[in-house]
Enzyme design. Structure first.
Site, mmCIF file in Angstrom:
data_model
loop_
_atom_site.group_PDB
_atom_site.id
_atom_site.type_symbol
_atom_site.label_atom_id
_atom_site.label_comp_id
_atom_site.label_asym_id
_atom_site.label_seq_id
_atom_site.Cartn_x
_atom_site.Cartn_y
_atom_site.Cartn_z
ATOM 1 N N TYR A 7 0.858 -1.187 0.000
ATOM 2 C CA TYR A 7 0.000 0.000 0.000
ATOM 3 C C TYR A 7 0.892 1.235 0.000
ATOM 4 C CZ TYR A 7 -3.944 -3.022 1.422
ATOM 5 O OH TYR A 7 -4.916 -3.986 1.496
ATOM 6 N N LEU A 60 -18.490 -1.528 2.736
ATOM 7 C CA LEU A 60 -19.246 -0.416 2.153
ATOM 8 C C LEU A 60 -18.948 -0.274 0.662
ATOM 9 C CD1 LEU A 60 -18.947 2.264 4.993
ATOM 10 C CD2 LEU A 60 -20.822 0.663 4.537
ATOM 11 N N ARG A 97 -16.242 0.233 -1.052
ATOM 12 C CA ARG A 97 -15.393 1.390 -1.371
ATOM 13 C C ARG A 97 -16.170 2.702 -1.344
ATOM 14 N NH1 ARG A 97 -14.447 -3.142 -3.780
ATOM 15 N NH2 ARG A 97 -12.341 -4.009 -3.709
ATOM 16 N N GLY A 98 -17.107 2.767 -0.431
ATOM 17 C CA GLY A 98 -17.899 3.982 -0.269
ATOM 18 C C GLY A 98 -19.170 4.005 -1.085
ATOM 19 N N SER A 143 -22.118 3.584 1.148
ATOM 20 C CA SER A 143 -21.968 4.290 2.422
ATOM 21 C C SER A 143 -23.083 5.291 2.673
ATOM 22 C CB SER A 143 -20.624 5.027 2.457
ATOM 23 O OG SER A 143 -20.628 6.091 1.506
#
Length: 334
Positions: free
Chosen positions: A56, A209, A211-212, A215
């Site tokens: 990452y 979620l 990746r949003g 959400s």
């Protein structure tokens, strides 16, 4: 904070884990100070599981977590459990060039992760994706050697299918499988989840979620940077996005009736799937963390679950989880 077992061979962990990837890469700019404050707030709230990958932002995320742990009070630092993925090969331009699961590479990756995190052991260690050129038995065997030497506590897997899970478990005790699981990503329910339950392997669910997307905060007119993963994700494109956001609006009606947010009801749904599943929340700010933690107070009864199922049926999402080139690296149901 509620706790859950990480499989029959793993530790007890907090009912929610913190996925730290977005603090360093793939989802736009992140604020370093806010990221560290969010990790501290999570630990203070009783979150114990911190998830990262050595690739990452080419080690940035591990160093960020290491910095946060060094600055945390001793009691909070000692409760933190690290979950690390390894094996992805990167280049100086940020490109991806496959996976390396050779035993020598496993030992090399682990040495660097221990240094960047500033810890004397990694609690759960796993290859991020299968190396097609190395049998899983060799990769898992190398991690098992690290366990024997005290550098790693537990062996994990990531994004693999039932056959690979069985082969790995026949080689060494497997504590946990990390895999995407959410209301709109339910492929594991057919073969993977029954297999992990048969073998006593826990699940850490990422992408709860999506990746949003589910959400409740993502809008169709949101502008994404070219480096943001979602700018290439099929579920965030054109008609797919419009369809998927319509699912979110259906879910929002149920959330409003319960007096909770869309994100909270989506996380609570994953929590309701079983005590062997620990959702990872990708909160990058204390505000989003607080919202996610509120899911622990949401109780879904049979009527709620039926309403959610009607609003967002299995396979309701439009578009794959990843772009086509990345789908080929997944060893699981898509």
């Amino acid at each position: 904070m509620q706790t859950r077992p990480l499989g029959t061979t793993g530790p007890q962990v907090s009912a929610l884990g913190l996925g730290c990837m977005g603090m360093s890469a793939l989802y736009g700019e992140a604020d370093r100070a806010e990221s560290i404050a969010t990790i501290h707030a999570a630990l203070d709230a009783g979150v114990t599981l911190l998830d990262t990958g050595d690739f990452y932002a080419m080690g940035h995320n591990e160093m960020l977590i290491g910095e946060a742990l060094r600055a945390a009070p001793a009691a909070l630092r000692e409760q933190a459990l690290t979950s690390v993925k390894f094996g992805a090969l990167r280049d100086p331009d940020g490109g991806w060039s496959g996976y390396d699961g050779r035993p020598a590479a496993v030992r090399n990756f682990a040495a660097y992760s221990l240094q960047r995190l500033g810890v004397d052991h990694i609690d759960v260690y796993r290859i991020a994706r299968l190396d097609p050129n190395v049998p899983i038995e060799e990769t898992v065997g190398a991690i098992a050697e690290l366990v024997e030497k005290g550098h790693v506590r537990h062996i994990g897997l990531s994004e693999v299918g039932a056959e690979t899970i069985r082969r790995a478990a026949a080689t060494a005790p497997i504590a946990d499988l990390q895999i995407e699981y959410s209301l709109i990503s339910r492929g594991i329910e057919d073969e993977v989840l029954p297999t992990t339950r048969e073998l006593g392997i826990g699940i850490t669910a990422y992408g709860v979620l999506s990746r949003g997307l589910i959400s409740g905060h993502f809008t169709a007119d949101r502008q994404l940077a070219p480096t943001d993963f979602r700018s290439m994700s099929p579920r965030f494109q054109g008609e797919n996005l419009q369809h998927n956001l319509s699912l979110v609006e259906a879910l929002r009606k149920i959330a409003e009736q319960k007096g909770v947010s869309v994100a909270q009801i989506a996380i609570a749904w994953v929590l309701s799937r079983g005590e062997d599943i620990v959702p990872l929340v990708g909160a990058r700010t204390r505000e989003r963390l607080t919202e996610a933690l509120g899911a622990l107070d949401v109780t879904l009864d049979d009527a709620d679950l039926a309403a959610i199922e009607q609003a967002v049926p299995a396979d309701a999402a439009a578009g794959d989880r990843y772009p086509a080139a990345q789908m080929s690296h997944l060893g699981t149901d898509r």
